[in-house]
Write a protein that holds these residues in place. Structure first.
Motif, PDB file in Angstrom:
ATOM      1  N   ALA A  41       0.819  -1.214   0.000  1.00  0.00           N
ATOM      2  CA  ALA A  41       0.000   0.000   0.000  1.00  0.00           C
ATOM      3  C   ALA A  41       0.849   1.259   0.000  1.00  0.00           C
ATOM      4  N   ILE A  42       2.102   1.151   0.434  1.00  0.00           N
ATOM      5  CA  ILE A  42       2.992   2.302   0.489  1.00  0.00           C
ATOM      6  C   ILE A  42       4.327   1.931  -0.146  1.00  0.00           C
ATOM      7  N   LEU A  43       5.136   2.947  -0.452  1.00  0.00           N
ATOM      8  CA  LEU A  43       6.477   2.700  -0.966  1.00  0.00           C
ATOM      9  C   LEU A  43       7.347   2.064   0.122  1.00  0.00           C
ATOM     10  N   PRO A  44       8.361   1.258  -0.282  1.00  0.00           N
ATOM     11  CA  PRO A  44       8.810   1.001  -1.654  1.00  0.00           C
ATOM     12  C   PRO A  44       7.975  -0.068  -2.356  1.00  0.00           C
ATOM     13  N   LYS A  45       7.922   0.035  -3.683  1.00  0.00           N
ATOM     14  CA  LYS A  45       7.224  -0.939  -4.521  1.00  0.00           C
ATOM     15  C   LYS A  45       8.153  -1.323  -5.684  1.00  0.00           C
ATOM     16  N   PRO A  46       9.260  -1.975  -5.396  1.00  0.00           N
ATOM     17  CA  PRO A  46      10.281  -2.170  -6.431  1.00  0.00           C
ATOM     18  C   PRO A  46       9.807  -2.979  -7.627  1.00  0.00           C
ATOM     19  N   ASP A  47       8.970  -3.986  -7.404  1.00  0.00           N
ATOM     20  CA  ASP A  47       8.534  -4.811  -8.532  1.00  0.00           C
ATOM     21  C   ASP A  47       7.539  -4.061  -9.414  1.00  0.00           C
ATOM     22  N   LEU A  48       6.676  -3.268  -8.813  1.00  0.00           N
ATOM     23  CA  LEU A  48       5.752  -2.461  -9.610  1.00  0.00           C
ATOM     24  C   LEU A  48       6.514  -1.406 -10.400  1.00  0.00           C
TER      25      LEU A  48
ATOM     26  N   SER B 154       0.813   7.334   6.992  1.00  0.00           N
ATOM     27  CA  SER B 154       0.554   8.774   6.957  1.00  0.00           C
ATOM     28  C   SER B 154       1.674   9.522   6.245  1.00  0.00           C
ATOM     29  N   ALA B 155       2.913   9.139   6.504  1.00  0.00           N
ATOM     30  CA  ALA B 155       4.042   9.794   5.851  1.00  0.00           C
ATOM     31  C   ALA B 155       4.025   9.542   4.349  1.00  0.00           C
ATOM     32  N   ASP B 156       3.653   8.326   3.946  1.00  0.00           N
ATOM     33  CA  ASP B 156       3.586   7.993   2.524  1.00  0.00           C
ATOM     34  C   ASP B 156       2.532   8.836   1.817  1.00  0.00           C
ATOM     35  N   ARG B 157       1.363   8.950   2.431  1.00  0.00           N
ATOM     36  CA  ARG B 157       0.288   9.710   1.790  1.00  0.00           C
ATOM     37  C   ARG B 157       0.607  11.210   1.782  1.00  0.00           C
ATOM     38  N   LYS B 158       1.283  11.683   2.795  1.00  0.00           N
ATOM     39  CA  LYS B 158       1.707  13.089   2.794  1.00  0.00           C
ATOM     40  C   LYS B 158       2.690  13.339   1.658  1.00  0.00           C
ATOM     41  N   ALA B 159       3.602  12.403   1.448  1.00  0.00           N
ATOM     42  CA  ALA B 159       4.564  12.539   0.347  1.00  0.00           C
ATOM     43  C   ALA B 159       3.856  12.485  -1.003  1.00  0.00           C
ATOM     44  N   MET B 160       2.821  11.667  -1.114  1.00  0.00           N
ATOM     45  CA  MET B 160       2.055  11.603  -2.364  1.00  0.00           C
ATOM     46  C   MET B 160       1.418  12.941  -2.696  1.00  0.00           C
ATOM     47  N   ARG B 161       0.893  13.609  -1.669  1.00  0.00           N
ATOM     48  CA  ARG B 161       0.239  14.901  -1.896  1.00  0.00           C
ATOM     49  C   ARG B 161       1.254  15.993  -2.192  1.00  0.00           C
ATOM     50  N   GLY B 162       2.457  15.852  -1.640  1.00  0.00           N
ATOM     51  CA  GLY B 162       3.480  16.874  -1.850  1.00  0.00           C
ATOM     52  C   GLY B 162       3.006  18.214  -1.346  1.00  0.00           C
ATOM     53  N   ASP B 163       3.239  19.257  -2.133  1.00  0.00           N
ATOM     54  CA  ASP B 163       2.852  20.603  -1.717  1.00  0.00           C
ATOM     55  C   ASP B 163       1.492  20.999  -2.279  1.00  0.00           C
ATOM     56  N   THR B 164       0.716  19.993  -2.716  1.00  0.00           N
ATOM     57  CA  THR B 164      -0.615  20.276  -3.253  1.00  0.00           C
ATOM     58  C   THR B 164      -1.671  20.008  -2.191  1.00  0.00           C
ATOM     59  N   ASN B 165      -2.885  20.415  -2.479  1.00  0.00           N
ATOM     60  CA  ASN B 165      -4.015  20.108  -1.618  1.00  0.00           C
ATOM     61  C   ASN B 165      -4.853  18.969  -2.187  1.00  0.00           C
ATOM     62  N   ALA B 166      -4.267  18.201  -3.094  1.00  0.00           N
ATOM     63  CA  ALA B 166      -5.001  17.101  -3.713  1.00  0.00           C
ATOM     64  C   ALA B 166      -5.466  16.112  -2.646  1.00  0.00           C
TER      65      ALA B 166
END
Length: 311
Positions: free
Chosen positions: A36-43, A132-144
């Motif tokens: 569900a979160i990184l790392p996902k090396p095979d994907l 939580s850290a993974d999803r925060k990184a996914m959003r980055g500096d956006t409000n998505a």
């Protein structure tokens, strides 16, 4: 035709969208359970960096984003059609709104404290922190995927109330009389909210919407068979990517053969680098070479992705 392989995980709402579609199409498919979160090396070996879930693989062709996956599955198995002629435009537009605006409201609503306790209660504190850290990184500096909670609740009630009235008027599906892609995009939002414990009570005000959900749920998930990621990579390595007629619309001076990157414009903005094979109004395809998976075509929808010359 090579086997359909879906790289997914059980609690992913967009994976559920495609699992249900595979059921509606009556298809056999292979499931790779990804983290569900990184790392996902095979994907990442297959996608080149794209990390959203799910990803569909057919041989050495990799399809990113459920908007495109739906189109590919509809071409492979046209019954029932996802884009019925009399409501094709409405279905596409509604599906896009359900997948973006409605999903953002659903995420905001579900991830208030009461929902987090239900959704993530089986995880350890360290696992919750990592998620939580993974999803925060996914959003980055956006409000998505985030909006004020009051606005999220208002949007959900307005959307569900409108659908309730439409169903009460005798319209059978989300975008009109016929089943369409919009139904699958709406479905995964309700599936997600229903998993949020007591917060799912929001849906009790909409009995016709819940009856529609129950009808959709009867499609099931088709005929899945679980495989591991090494099998999927080996399947890509054995296959040749589908031959495409190279062609590029006038789009920023790009030409077939140019080194480019493709990056989502909203969240999880991880660029995928490759050689541009095709760029149309609806799709972009790159050729990549991976040391484990071999030559690959990686396909994206055109909408929602930024294509630019590499470097």
């Amino acid at each position: 035709m090579a086997d359909i392989i879906l790289h997914q995980y059980a609690t992913s709402p967009f994976s559920e969208k495609i699992r249900l579609l595979l059921g509606a199409k009556g298809l056999a498919w292979q499931a790779v359970e990804i983290p569900a979160i990184l790392p996902k090396p095979d994907l990442v070996a297959l996608t080149g960096g794209y990390r959203r879930t799910p990803v569909m693989q057919v041989g050495a062709d990799i399809y990113c984003d459920t908007a495109l996956i739906c189109e590919v599955l509809d071409a492979l198995a046209p019954t029932p059609p996802l884009y019925p002629a009399a409501q094709a435009a409405t279905a596409r537009l509604a599906a896009a709104w359900f997948d973006t605006a409605l999903f953002t409201a659903s995420v905001t609503y579900v991830f208030q404290p009461a929902g987090v306790a239900s959704m993530l209660g089986h995880l350890s504190p360290a696992q919750i922190q990592a998620f939580s850290a993974d999803r925060k990184a996914m959003r980055g500096d956006t409000n998505a995927l985030r909006m004020p909670l009051a606005e999220a609740g208002a949007l959900l009630h307005e959307a569900f109330g409108s659908l309730e009235a439409q169903f009460a008027a005798g319209v059978g599906h989300a975008a009109g009389e016929a089943l369409s892609v919009a139904d699958f995009s709406l479905y995964h939002n309700l599936w997600f909210i229903r998993r949020a414990g007591a917060l799912a009570q929001l849906l009790e005000a909409y009995p016709r919407l819940q009856a529609w959900y129950a009808r959709m749920n009867t499609f099931g998930h088709g005929r899945p068979r679980v495989i591991d990621s090494e099998e999927a990579i080996a399947a890509a390595r054995r296959a040749d990517p589908v031959a495409l007629e190279a062609g590029v619309m006038t789009d920023g001076g790009l030409q077939a053969g140019d080194p480019v990157t493709v990056t989502p414009t909203d969240y999880a903005r991880d660029p995928v680098a490759g050689v541009l094979l095709s760029l149309t109004a609806s799709r972009v395809t790159l050729r990549r070479q991976d040391t484990r998976a071999g030559a690959l075509n990686v396909h994206f929808p055109r909408q929602g992705y930024h294509v630019q010359r590499a470097g």
